[in-house]
Design a protein around this motif. Structure first.
Motif, mmCIF file in Angstrom:
data_model
loop_
_atom_site.group_PDB
_atom_site.id
_atom_site.type_symbol
_atom_site.label_atom_id
_atom_site.label_comp_id
_atom_site.label_asym_id
_atom_site.label_seq_id
_atom_site.Cartn_x
_atom_site.Cartn_y
_atom_site.Cartn_z
ATOM 1 N N LYS A 1 0.825 -1.176 0.000
ATOM 2 C CA LYS A 1 0.000 0.000 0.000
ATOM 3 C C LYS A 1 0.871 1.242 0.000
ATOM 4 N N SER A 2 0.475 2.275 -0.724
ATOM 5 C CA SER A 2 1.274 3.496 -0.737
ATOM 6 C C SER A 2 1.043 4.284 0.547
ATOM 7 N N GLN A 3 1.981 5.163 0.852
ATOM 8 C CA GLN A 3 1.866 5.989 2.045
ATOM 9 C C GLN A 3 0.854 7.093 1.817
ATOM 10 N N THR A 4 0.132 7.385 2.858
ATOM 11 C CA THR A 4 -0.864 8.439 2.841
ATOM 12 C C THR A 4 -0.474 9.476 3.867
ATOM 13 N N GLU A 5 -0.537 10.741 3.482
ATOM 14 C CA GLU A 5 -0.290 11.800 4.461
ATOM 15 C C GLU A 5 -1.461 11.850 5.423
ATOM 16 N N LEU A 6 -1.157 12.041 6.703
ATOM 17 C CA LEU A 6 -2.187 12.124 7.726
ATOM 18 C C LEU A 6 -2.043 13.470 8.432
ATOM 19 N N PRO A 7 -2.730 14.508 7.923
ATOM 20 C CA PRO A 7 -2.633 15.821 8.562
ATOM 21 C C PRO A 7 -3.286 15.802 9.944
ATOM 22 N N LEU A 8 -2.551 16.263 10.937
ATOM 23 C CA LEU A 8 -3.052 16.332 12.313
ATOM 24 C C LEU A 8 -2.742 17.702 12.897
ATOM 25 N N PRO A 9 -3.475 18.092 13.946
ATOM 26 C CA PRO A 9 -3.221 19.408 14.568
ATOM 27 C C PRO A 9 -2.004 19.378 15.490
ATOM 28 N N LEU A 10 -0.880 18.907 14.977
ATOM 29 C CA LEU A 10 0.314 18.752 15.815
ATOM 30 C C LEU A 10 0.893 20.053 16.366
ATOM 31 N N PRO A 11 0.840 21.175 15.651
ATOM 32 C CA PRO A 11 1.425 22.373 16.255
ATOM 33 C C PRO A 11 0.716 22.788 17.542
ATOM 34 N N PHE A 12 -0.489 22.273 17.743
ATOM 35 C CA PHE A 12 -1.288 22.686 18.887
ATOM 36 C C PHE A 12 -1.543 21.553 19.865
ATOM 37 N N ALA A 13 -1.003 20.384 19.597
ATOM 38 C CA ALA A 13 -1.431 19.241 20.386
ATOM 39 C C ALA A 13 -0.314 18.244 20.652
ATOM 40 N N ASP A 14 -0.480 17.534 21.750
ATOM 41 C CA ASP A 14 0.334 16.385 22.104
ATOM 42 C C ASP A 14 -0.527 15.173 21.790
ATOM 43 N N ILE A 15 -0.374 14.620 20.585
ATOM 44 C CA ILE A 15 -1.240 13.541 20.120
ATOM 45 C C ILE A 15 -0.581 12.185 20.356
ATOM 46 N N HIS A 16 -1.351 11.271 20.978
ATOM 47 C CA HIS A 16 -0.864 9.927 21.254
ATOM 48 C C HIS A 16 -1.636 8.903 20.425
#
Length: 162
Positions: free
Chosen positions: A1-16
């Protein structure tokens, strides 16, 4: 499977990340109401979750944001016994962060349903996330995630600052 970009609100969050077993409800009145199962990548904004918990407020919004859940391919519930020993894992930047199999669940599927029914009604199409193996942790920009079920990779993702 090809890679998919997963945009997340990282500049504002500590995502686990949390890789979990997921059941789909079919007949909500049945003793075991599941129609299918899969794996799900469940993401949580820990910064927001802790802030809301500290204030004594509900923290559901820390679990619901764009791209906060990725689901794998669905398998029919009738195949559950055939897949109980199949390993699954989440790799981040090539390193295994979470791994397990369905037989290692702390609570059986019927126990999960019994507990869920104590707190809310179940409806056709509902998804029941059941918990996660050890290894939950933070994500950062440009992390490369690979989600595997058995020997098959069902998702390759690259975390992107949005």
């Amino acid at each position: 499977k090809s890679q998919t970009e997963l945009p997340l609100p990282l500049p504002f969050a500590d995502i686990h990340h949390e890789l979990e077993i997921v059941f789909r409800i079919g007949d909500p009145k049945a003793t075991i109401p599941f129609s299918a199962f899969t794996l799900g990548l469940d993401l949580t904004r820990r910064d927001l979750q802790m802030k809301l918990k500290k204030a004594g407020q509900p923290w559901e919004i820390a679990k619901v944001f764009k791209n906060s859940t990725i689901l794998g391919p669905w398998r029919s519930w009738s195949d559950w016994e055939d897949y109980k020993e199949h390993p699954f894992e989440l790799l981040i930047n090539g390193q295994v962060r979470q791994s397990g199999n369905f037989a290692q669940m702390l609570y059986s599927p019927d126990s999960c349903v019994t507990l869920a029914r104590q707190y809310f009604p179940l409806f056709d199409g509902d998804l029941l996330f059941t918990g996660t193996p050890v290894g939950v942790g933070p994500l950062k920009d440009l992390d490369r995630l690979e989600l595997k079920f058995g020997e098959k990779t069902f998702a390759k993702l690259v975390i992107q600052n949005s």
